[in-house]
Design an enzyme around this catalytic site. Structure first.
Site, PDB file in Angstrom:
ATOM      1  N   GLY B  41      23.412 -33.175 -89.931  1.00 50.19           N
ATOM      2  CA  GLY B  41      23.851 -32.459 -88.729  1.00 50.19           C
ATOM      3  C   GLY B  41      25.087 -31.596 -88.923  1.00 50.19           C
ATOM      4  O   GLY B  41      25.420 -30.809 -88.053  1.00 50.19           O
ATOM      5  N   CYS B 250      -4.795 -27.113 -71.812  1.00 47.81           N
ATOM      6  CA  CYS B 250      -5.077 -25.904 -72.591  1.00 47.81           C
ATOM      7  C   CYS B 250      -6.448 -25.362 -72.213  1.00 47.81           C
ATOM      8  O   CYS B 250      -7.444 -26.102 -72.216  1.00 47.81           O
ATOM      9  CB  CYS B 250      -5.013 -26.221 -74.085  1.00 47.81           C
ATOM     10  SG  CYS B 250      -5.646 -24.861 -75.110  1.00 47.81           S
ATOM     11  N   CYS B 253      -8.762 -25.685 -75.668  1.00 48.71           N
ATOM     12  CA  CYS B 253      -9.144 -26.958 -76.299  1.00 48.71           C
ATOM     13  C   CYS B 253      -8.983 -28.143 -75.349  1.00 48.71           C
ATOM     14  O   CYS B 253      -9.310 -29.269 -75.715  1.00 48.71           O
ATOM     15  CB  CYS B 253      -8.334 -27.207 -77.572  1.00 48.71           C
ATOM     16  SG  CYS B 253      -6.645 -27.760 -77.266  1.00 48.71           S
ATOM     17  N   CYS B 275      -2.613 -23.615 -75.882  1.00 45.28           N
ATOM     18  CA  CYS B 275      -1.683 -24.252 -76.819  1.00 45.28           C
ATOM     19  C   CYS B 275      -0.857 -23.193 -77.540  1.00 45.28           C
ATOM     20  O   CYS B 275      -1.406 -22.206 -78.031  1.00 45.28           O
ATOM     21  CB  CYS B 275      -2.445 -25.036 -77.887  1.00 45.28           C
ATOM     22  SG  CYS B 275      -3.260 -26.511 -77.276  1.00 45.28           S
ATOM     23  N   CYS B 281      -4.645 -26.284 -81.851  1.00 44.07           N
ATOM     24  CA  CYS B 281      -5.702 -25.886 -80.915  1.00 44.07           C
ATOM     25  C   CYS B 281      -7.017 -25.665 -81.674  1.00 44.07           C
ATOM     26  O   CYS B 281      -8.083 -26.135 -81.246  1.00 44.07           O
ATOM     27  CB  CYS B 281      -5.270 -24.616 -80.193  1.00 44.07           C
ATOM     28  SG  CYS B 281      -6.249 -24.214 -78.742  1.00 44.07           S
TER      29      CYS B 281
END
Lengths: 210, 299, 363
Positions: B41, B250, B253, B275, B281
């Site tokens: 980080g 979606c 899909c 998506c 997808c």
């Protein structure tokens, strides 16, 4: 793994671009997952007393912008010549001024090295330490970033004094040093963020940071 | 020399080194990456180079990828979750041209995934590396424009002002209004910007088995999150962190739990949702899943 | 039915073809030669070399041609090429006191050793469009060659220095010179790093900041001590030889501003310096750079920092046009994932708002 020796300097990597990339990825994976041991895929000639892994790491990471300190054992004319010729790295007189250090003898006191500062903890020394062995086992238990729960390894042969210093250094985090342990052609890393878990402490008593 | 893949399978660009960068530059970036991994980080300054792509278009991610990639890697590049967005195409072409590496659209097959603004929906695995393109790496930048000051704040873990800012949003709006580039705490020590991914993706960063590397070229910073590292989105006991959700699934899909793009389909207010992760997808459709707007569903 | 937009690859290829066509323009017009750019757009070449940090006229001319005359794009092309070059060492510092002078003026002395040499300058031209230049066969005018070239021309700052009236600038013998092209800047930056960034900095940005100091935003009372243009030798000392070898000659413009300084507890009243330098002939840039350099020394000289031009972090982080151009233009890239997040939150906040209002109305 054939070993080549060409002239007094010895050969570096036969394919520096691909080999240093492959070795860097070994170091990266071991640094990202402490406890994981990797066998280096390319074997350069190693000037004594350096082992193949230390030599490969040096060829991969050192250059004229990285002063390196050698401990008494590593400071041989063969090593100096090899590093000067292949890496072009300056040799640091004092361990506290080195970007990298190579330790081939007993591990010196950790506070000899640069721990960086709270604002610039990255200005610290990375120490390549040649150890007796890097084998599987359950002598040493680690926890920290990069480790799912606990990581185990066999005893690399570091002293109790070293482990005490390592534990003390943890209190100074993010300051500290990172270690690249090497044995023959094998490496394992101990980033400053890793903690050794004492034997007898169970998962239940260890709380992960939030 | 066993174990190392033979020279790059594909051709590389004449006159340039493998993966474009010279070896000295790669060494400098590799050292920065190792230190970044050792201090999860924390932003490491590095000598970012001018790349043949503009600053702000992924030069940080490209330099990180160029420094880690090898001839036997398989690279996937996404922008907004999609493999076929123009900048993703451009970066993928850059690496097939300069490193001759195999590329893929499959999240599972890739060893390195370079991304802008998304984390793939499919879970990542140990050994994979996710490289983020980062525009502004400093999480405190909107609170304090000065580098000298933010560096001190990180040194002292002085993150109170960030909590105050989020709390002010709650006071004003009744909820935290930050939606992307949502700040996280890494390993309980450093406040970090996850790059402008939607906060929907933040939970995927936490204890992810893959290594996550972040490159900011223009701002000259590299940072990292090692595998299995704790990554917590900032929140409050009475206002816990939450992610976006949709009333729709979606259209193609039928996925109900993926991040959706909203598509305007006519000038009468017509909308559809699909998506954002095109590979996810496509895989689902290949498995036979169909959404309400997929014509084959009616057949 | 909706079909996801595919074919990014083909779109890019087509865009490249269109760009090539636009760059070429009407094929009936002869292709422009690099030598024409170098010789007749020489100040554009100078600017691209300066901000591109690479002294190579032919490559700069190529970059200008490829960039269709967009100088910032040309600078970017040159920089991206430069980073791939292997460096074999650093030259010795150039000595501008030994310059073969083509232009040298001082605003602080009416006359001085070596004299004022006007040289090639737009100054004192009347800015009237010269329609005779529209004629491609315009006759060239031969300038008079100065009778006595090469008489000694000491630098004005050195003349002042003899009296101790201007601060002395000792060369830093030991300190390694920074390199902004290899290392990330850390703050506070030293003057070497500042000057490098300003020399590479965008001419427009540096000009505006330099101008602002003259309008009171960090005023430091500049006098144009000297501006000189000419050729200097570049020397390199190979470590194995140990003595300098001349490896070439470059054209540079140098500006030394002389600025007022009232003195402080530690330092007597004396003049201070602002410094500007460029490859080729970039006079406006070097003057503005000198103003900004002096402004950025406020902290060192114990002056109060109040204006943008004195703010090191602000100036150094924003003076690079390749960085700025890239980041401003990256807004063209798709952001629809983030925008979707914003749509989501705005819709939720509006729903909250409506609910509150309905609730209040019901009470």
């Amino acid at each position: 793994m054939p070993v080549f020796e060409i002239g007094p300097m010895g050969a570096g990597f036969s394919d520096p671009v691909q080999h240093s990339q492959a070795i860097f990825r070994c170091v990266l994976e071991s640094m990202a997952r402490p406890g994981v041991r990797k066998d280096i895929p390319a074997m350069p000639y190693a000037p004594p007393p350096l082992n193949a892994a230390s030599t490969a790491v040096a060829l991969t990471l050192l250059d004229d912008s990285t002063p390196v300190w050698l401990d008494g054992a590593a400071d041989t004319s063969k090593v100096r010549e090899f590093l000067a010729f292949h890496c072009g790295c300056p040799i640091a007189d004092r361990s506290g001024e080195a970007t990298f250090a190579i330790v081939a003898g007993p591990m010196p006191s950790l506070d000899r090295f640069d721990f960086g500062s709270d604002e610039f903890p990255e200005n610290s020394t990375t120490v390549i330490v040649q150890v007796a062995a890097l084998e599987t086992g359950s002598d040493i238990c680690f926890a920290g970033p990069g480790i799912e729960d606990f990581a185990f390894m066999g005893d690399p042969g570091l002293t109790d004094g070293f482990w005490r210093e390592w534990s003390d250094m943890g209190a100074l985090y993010p300051c500290g040093v990172d270690l690249i342990l090497t044995a023959q052609h094998r490496i394992a890393c101990m980033p400053r963020s890793v903690r050794r878990i004492e034997a007898g402490r169970t998962a239940a008593t260890e709380r992960k940071p939030d | 020399m066993s174990g190392v893949a033979s020279a790059a399978g594909g051709k590389t660009l004449a006159g340039y080194n493998f993966a474009y960068l010279d070896e000295q530059t790669k060494r400098m970036i590799r050292s920065a990456i190792l230190t970044a991994v050792a201090i999860p980080g924390h932003q490491i300054p590095f000598g970012s180079r001018e790349m043949p792509l503009p600053y702000g278009w992924g030069t940080g991610g490209i330099q990180v990828t160029a420094s880690i990639i090898g001839a036997d890697d398989t690279l996937k590049v996404i922008d907004q979750g999609a493999d076929d967005t123009t900048n993703a195409v451009s970066i993928r072409r850059f690496f097939s041209k300069t490193a001759g590496v195999r590329t893929t659209e499959s999240t599972r097959e890739a060893t390195i995934i370079q991304t802008r603004h998304r984390i793939p929906e499919a879970p990542l695995a140990e050994g994979q590396i996710l490289v983020y393109q980062v525009p502004i790496p400093e999480p405190l930048r909107w609170l304090e424009p000065r580098e000298v000051e933010t560096r001190k704040m990180h040194a002292l873990s002085e993150y109170g002002p960030m909590h105050v800012q989020l709390y002010e949003q709650i006071a004003t709006f009744g909820r935290i209004a930050a939606t992307y580039d949502y700040p996280v705490m890494v390993h309980g020590r450093y406040l970090m910007r996850p790059s402008p991914i939607p906060k929907f993706d933040n939970p995927k960063m936490d204890r992810n088995p893959a290594l996550q590397l972040f490159g900011a070229g223009r701002e000259k910073r590299i940072y990292a999150v090692p595998p299995y590292t704790s990554v917590k989105s900032l929140d409050f006991d009475d206002h816990p962190f939450s992610v976006e959700s949709w009333e729709h699934c979606c259209g193609l899909c039928g996925a109900g739990a993926s991040y959706l793009d909203e598509i305007v389909i006519d000038d009468k207010g017509g909308r559809m949702f699909v998506c954002s992760d095109t590979d996810f997808c496509t895989q689902r459709q290949a498995q036979g899943f169909r959404g309400p707007l997929n014509s084959e569903a009616a057949e | 039915m909706y079909v996801a937009v595919k074919g990014g690859e083909r779109a890019i290829e087509n865009a490249h073809k269109l760009l090539a066509e636009e760059r070429r323009g009407d094929p009936a017009t002869p292709e422009i030669a690099l030598s024409q750019i170098d010789e007749q757009l020489s100040l554009a070449v100078d600017r691209v070399m300066t901000e591109g940090s690479l002294y190579d006229r032919a490559l700069a001319a190529l970059a200008i041609k490829q960039a269709r005359g967009d100088l910032i794009e040309a600078i970017f092309l040159l920089r991206a090429y430069r980073t791939t070059l292997t460096r074999f060492g650093a030259s010795d510092p150039i000595d501008t006191a030994k310059m073969t002078i083509r232009r040298r003026i001082s605003a602080t002395y009416k006359d001085l050793p070596g004299g004022q040499v006007l040289g090639p300058t737009f100054d004192y031209t009347h800015r009237l469009l010269d329609f005779s230049l529209a004629d491609e066969a315009a006759p060239a005018l031969a300038a008079e060659v100065p009778a006595e070239p090469g008489s000694a021309m000491p630098r004005v700052a050195d003349l002042l220095n003899q009296e101790g009236l201007i601060e002395e600038e000792a060369p830093g013998e030991d300190a390694a010179v920074g390199d902004v092209t290899r290392n990330a800047m850390t703050l506070p930056a030293n003057r070497d790093v500042r000057l490098q960034l300003l020399a590479r900095g965008d001419e427009g940005f540096v000009l505006a900041l330099g101008y602002s100091t003259q309008r009171g935003y960090g005023r430091n009372h500049p006098f144009a001590g000297e501006i000189r243009l000419g050729e200097v030798a570049v020397e390199f000392t190979p470590p194995e030889l140990g003595f300098p070898v001349t490896i070439g000659e470059i054209t540079v413009t140098e500006c030394q501003m002389i600025n007022q300084f009232k003195g402080s507890a530690e330092r007597p009243p004396q003049f201070t310096r602002g410094y500007g330098i460029s490859f080729g002939h970039c006079e406006r840039k070097t003057m503005a750079m000198a103003n900004v350099d002096r402004a950025l020394r406020a902290d060192d000289l114990g002056e109060e920092v109040t204006a943008p031009a004195q703010d090191e972090e602000f100036v150094l982080y924003h003076c690079d046009n390749v960085e700025a151009s890239g980041f401003v233009q990256h807004l063209k890239l798709p952001h629809y994932v983030d925008f979707q997040s914003e749509l989501d939150i705005v819709r939720r906040l509006r729903a909250d708002f409506e609910a509150r209002r309905t609730g209040e109305a019901a009470e």
